[in-house]
Design a protein around this motif. Structure first.
Motif, PDB file in Angstrom:
ATOM      1  N   ILE A 157       0.828  -1.214   0.000  1.00 24.51           N
ATOM      2  CA  ILE A 157       0.000   0.000   0.000  1.00 24.51           C
ATOM      3  C   ILE A 157       0.864   1.266   0.000  1.00 24.51           C
ATOM      4  CG2 ILE A 157      -1.945  -1.131   1.129  1.00 24.51           C
ATOM      5  CD1 ILE A 157      -1.104   0.191   3.737  1.00 24.51           C
ATOM      6  N   GLY A 158       2.149   1.091  -0.264  1.00 24.39           N
ATOM      7  CA  GLY A 158       3.006   2.256  -0.430  1.00 24.39           C
ATOM      8  C   GLY A 158       3.824   2.668   0.769  1.00 24.39           C
ATOM      9  N   ILE A 159       3.909   1.827   1.814  1.00 23.32           N
ATOM     10  CA  ILE A 159       4.747   2.130   2.974  1.00 23.32           C
ATOM     11  C   ILE A 159       6.083   1.414   2.784  1.00 23.32           C
ATOM     12  CG2 ILE A 159       4.966   2.056   5.484  1.00 23.32           C
ATOM     13  CD1 ILE A 159       1.935   1.751   5.640  1.00 23.32           C
ATOM     14  N   SER A 160       7.178   2.160   2.805  1.00 19.96           N
ATOM     15  CA  SER A 160       8.480   1.532   2.600  1.00 19.96           C
ATOM     16  C   SER A 160       8.808   0.594   3.756  1.00 19.96           C
ATOM     17  CB  SER A 160       9.576   2.600   2.482  1.00 19.96           C
ATOM     18  OG  SER A 160       9.800   3.226   3.730  1.00 19.96           O
ATOM     19  N   ARG A 161       9.634  -0.399   3.477  1.00 13.66           N
ATOM     20  CA  ARG A 161      10.004  -1.361   4.513  1.00 13.66           C
ATOM     21  C   ARG A 161      10.716  -0.689   5.685  1.00 13.66           C
ATOM     22  NH1 ARG A 161      11.308  -4.740  -0.108  1.00 13.66           N
ATOM     23  NH2 ARG A 161       9.910  -6.552  -0.202  1.00 13.66           N
ATOM     24  N   ARG A 162      11.552   0.291   5.380  1.00 13.99           N
ATOM     25  CA  ARG A 162      12.281   0.964   6.454  1.00 13.99           C
ATOM     26  C   ARG A 162      11.334   1.719   7.377  1.00 13.99           C
ATOM     27  NH1 ARG A 162      16.828   4.412   3.656  1.00 13.99           N
ATOM     28  NH2 ARG A 162      15.213   4.580   2.046  1.00 13.99           N
ATOM     29  N   VAL A 163      10.306   2.326   6.810  1.00 17.28           N
ATOM     30  CA  VAL A 163       9.331   3.045   7.633  1.00 17.28           C
ATOM     31  C   VAL A 163       8.519   2.059   8.469  1.00 17.28           C
ATOM     32  CG1 VAL A 163       7.214   4.426   7.556  1.00 17.28           C
ATOM     33  CG2 VAL A 163       9.191   5.071   6.155  1.00 17.28           C
TER      34      VAL A 163
END
Length: 308
Positions: free
Chosen positions: A118-124
């Motif tokens: 859904i567009g959330i980066s893995r790092r975030v």
């Protein structure tokens, strides 16, 4: 010489064996305790107060709702172009199912992969999960300290001081400390550094927010226990004892969702006011209610999220 794949396979087998053996020991102990205390459990003057039970269910649902909103708040601060609240909460809710696998690793991995969709980066996702876990552990420990101080005249001496240090974990979330620490960890796993961190004011704000979620959870458990056994303890004792059990079970990562450890610690605390068998029945019953509420919350959020 054993090659790396075979060595990794052996470690995985040993880890699984340890989890199975440990779980069997816990289940056996709980079963024996319930059977051994069966007479006292059956003789106890049980009563079910529907009003207190309903209040407990509402408080527990609010605890999950506020925790999910807190996770969305963390993601939106770390990634300004975050997806809608409901989608983020759907990812968070579904990832909770991973806690029932030893180590809670699957929960974090689930957030990383589901969030990416859904567009959330893995790092975030990873950073938000670290923030959430530290907040949750610190606030649970704070309630545990309150239980030890209020429940015992001497506060269990050194135990109180050790438990009192755990809320200080929140200090590690300050950007001046969390920034270098997270960068070093990400380098070790060959990942780039985070681009955004919570500000000092945001760290304080989320501390208050997660203190609210821990309070809702603890008081919800107290209301559920009080519905069946009014003499089991006052709100601070039961909420604090439960959160102390959560703290210790969180540290016991080999048990899925702290299974057995949480029930044992909570039962020991409840045993100060009710017979041992009754205390264990209340502890196990509270776990069943909490699990049912959690699964219901996950199902509702997932269903509503899909409809949107």
């Amino acid at each position: 010489m054993t090659d790396p794949p075979e060595r990794a396979l052996r470690k995985d087998r040993l880890r699984r064996f340890g989890w199975i053996a440990g779980s069997a020991l816990v289940v056996g102990f709980l079963s024996w305790a319930l059977i051994d205390g069966g007479r006292r459990v059956s003789e106890y003057s049980w009563r079910l107060a529907p009003g207190w039970l309903a209040l407990g269910l509402v408080l527990l649902l609010l605890a999950y709702l506020t925790t999910g909103l807190g996770y969305h708040g963390l993601v939106s601060r770390l990634q300004p172009s975050s997806p809608p609240r409901l989608q983020t909460m759907s990812v968070w809710a579904r990832s909770l199912l991973g806690r029932y696998v030893p180590g809670s690793v699957l929960m974090v991995l689930g957030r990383l992969e589901l969030g990416l969709n859904i567009g959330i980066s893995r790092r975030v996702s990873l950073a938000a999960s670290v923030y959430e876990q530290v907040y949750g552990l610190a606030m649970a420990a704070l309630w545990g300290v309150a239980y030890l101080v209020v429940g015992f005249s001497d506060g269990h001496g050194r135990v109180v001081w050790v438990a009192a240090l755990l809320p200080a974990l929140v200090a590690l979330l300050h950007p001046r400390l969390f920034g270098p620490l997270s960068t070093r960890v990400l380098r070790l796993i060959r990942r780039g550094p985070l681009e955004t961190f919570l500000t000092g004011r945001q760290v304080a704000g989320f501390t208050a927010w997660y203190a609210l979620t821990a309070s809702l959870m603890g008081l919800g458990i107290w209301s559920v226990v009080h519905a069946a056994a009014p003499g089991a303890g006052n709100p601070i004792e039961i909420a604090g004892a439960f959160q102390l059990a959560v703290t210790l079970s969180t540290l016991a990562v080999i048990f899925p969702s702290g299974l057995g450890v949480r029930e044992g610690v909570f039962a020991l605390a409840l045993g100060r006011h009710v017979p041992g068998g009754v205390a264990l029945a209340l502890s196990v019953g509270a776990r069943l209610v909490l699990t049912a509420v959690e699964l219901a919350f996950v199902a509702v959020v997932f269903f509503v999220g899909r409809r949107r």
